[in-house]
Enzyme design. Structure first.
Site, mmCIF file in Angstrom:
data_model
loop_
_atom_site.group_PDB
_atom_site.id
_atom_site.type_symbol
_atom_site.label_atom_id
_atom_site.label_comp_id
_atom_site.label_asym_id
_atom_site.label_seq_id
_atom_site.Cartn_x
_atom_site.Cartn_y
_atom_site.Cartn_z
ATOM 1 N N SER A 68 53.340 63.159 -17.512
ATOM 2 C CA SER A 68 53.814 62.929 -16.154
ATOM 3 C C SER A 68 52.612 63.006 -15.224
ATOM 4 O O SER A 68 51.938 64.035 -15.158
ATOM 5 C CB SER A 68 54.856 64.001 -15.804
ATOM 6 O OG SER A 68 55.189 63.964 -14.444
ATOM 7 N N LYS A 79 54.655 58.453 -17.389
ATOM 8 C CA LYS A 79 55.557 58.568 -16.234
ATOM 9 C C LYS A 79 54.704 58.758 -15.001
ATOM 10 O O LYS A 79 53.767 59.561 -15.030
ATOM 11 C CB LYS A 79 56.501 59.756 -16.446
ATOM 12 C CG LYS A 79 57.095 60.388 -15.187
ATOM 13 C CD LYS A 79 58.182 61.402 -15.522
ATOM 14 C CE LYS A 79 58.278 62.518 -14.502
ATOM 15 N NZ LYS A 79 59.311 63.526 -14.858
#
Ligand code: OSB
Ligand code: MG
Length: 369
Positions: free
Chosen positions: A135, A161
């Site tokens: 992420s 992400k």
């Protein structure tokens, strides 16, 4: 199992690089480490309430209050046969999922160690490696983002992400897609948008995203159902899901087609398993979210993500992606093929580095009967 001693530690660990989301920028991570001792064994858990009430209303201070005044006194000194008993003793405490999850995690570790089995095995895990992703916070420029993504892809991460916020969204998605046509790519808005921003999400629909995470309100389920109806890309709920009941509502309403499971957000592994099983029965894939955990919380996440319906790569990255030095040994690493090994030793399967733990502790309290 007699619960003889419980210790809380407020920890603060510096992140290797600042993490920017639509909620702000974090430079270090504050959590609570829970230690439960009984019958010569030690269980460890991590409460992922943060220093600020920006992701969730809970903070380290509220979780400390709920743990020390309510959750711990209800179970300390008791001889409990299983984790469900401990949960029942605290069932009257409403909300405060992160406080509950930290204590429950320590009990899962303790009970797994008492049975001499891994936490993965005790939870019902079926694999010894899990697929992991990363992420990435909002970056100053598309060029900088591309550089970061190149690095993480070289490390092996299977899925990227990126965090988005109004004004920091479509240009980053489009830049990444132009550069990397085939990667598994998803976005996380952390509730930064409203239904009136639907045109932006219709644009995003053209970039072959794996999913769009929590675009709308942090308690919303209904508006997400309206947005999902207009999009090909699956929506995934994070913030809005606190229980199996929320999960059922979201799936039945069509508010999302994927669920992010974080034990901290739903009160622990027991509720996480209910959500996992329900989603499996509805053909809804789940994946494991992250809260920038230390190795203690990460060990639990890895174990939970070894259950069969965790079919998408999790936000479970290597220790070194977050911290210069972790508080467990061995640290968590990512294999070249984008997997992470599931510890097979009893309980969380990693040793807590007590010297490092002491170094990052800003406050501690011991509870004895
Ligand atoms: O929304 O998933 C989120 C971190 C803190 C709070 C909320 C979120 C996150 C992340 C980080 O995305 C995931 C990780 O731990 O790697
Ligand atoms: Mg999220």
């Amino acid at each position: 199992m007699k619960l003889e001693k419980i210790e809380l530690r407020h920890i603060k660990m510096e992140l290797v690089s600042p993490f920017t989301t639509s909620m702000g920028t974090e430079y270090d991570e504050e959590h609570i480490i829970v230690r439960v001792d009984g019958e010569g064994l030690t269980g460890w858990g991590e409460s992922v309430a943060e220093g600020t009430p920006f992701y969730s209303y809970e903070t380290v201070t509220t979780a400390w209050h709920i743990l020390s005044e309510f959750l711990i006194p209800a179970i300390l000194g008791k001889n409990i046969l299983n984790i469900d008993e401990a949960i029942a003793l605290n069932a009257k405490v409403r909300g405060h999922m992160m406080a509950k999850a930290g204590l429950e995690a320590a009990l899962w570790d303790l009970f797994a160690k008492s049975k001499n089995i891994s936490l993965s095995k005790m939870l019902g895990g079926t694999r010894n490696k899990i697929d992991v992703g990363v992420s990435i916070g909002i970056q100053p420029s598309a060029a900088e983002l591309i550089r970061k993504v190149e690095g993480y892809l070289a490390d092996g991460y299977k899925r990227i992400k990126i965090k988005i916020s109004p004004g920091n969204d479509i240009q980053f998605v489009s830049a990444l897609r132009n550069q990397f046509a085939d990667i598994l790519l998803q976005v996380d808005a952390n509730s930064a948008y409203e239904l009136k921003d639907i045109d932006l999400f219709k644009q995003m629909d053209d970039y072959n995203l794996l999913l769009i995470e929590q675009p709308l309100g942090y308690e919303d389920i209904y508006d997400h159902s309206k947005l999902q109806r207009e999009l090909k890309t699956p929506l995934c709920l994070d913030e809005s899901i606190h229980s199996i009941d929320d999960t059922r509502a979201a799936i039945e309403l069509g508010s999302c087609r994927v669920i992010n499971i974080k034990p901290g957000r739903v009160g622990g592994f027991t509720e996480s398993k209910l959500i996992h099983d329900y989603c499996a029965s509805k053909n809804i894939p789940v994946w494991h979210g992250g809260m920038l955990e230390s190795g203690i919380g990460r060990a639990g996440n890895v174990a939970l993500a070894s259950l069969p319906n965790f079919t998408l790569p999790g936000d479970i990255s290597a220790s070194k992606r977050y911290y210069k030095q972790d508080i467990v040994e061995p640290e968590f690493i990512v294999n070249k093929d984008g997997t992470m090994n599931v510890p097979s030793l009893p309980g969380i399967g990693v040793e807590v580095n007590l010297k490092m733990l002491e170094k990052v502790t800003v406050k501690k309290e011991l509870f004895c009967k």
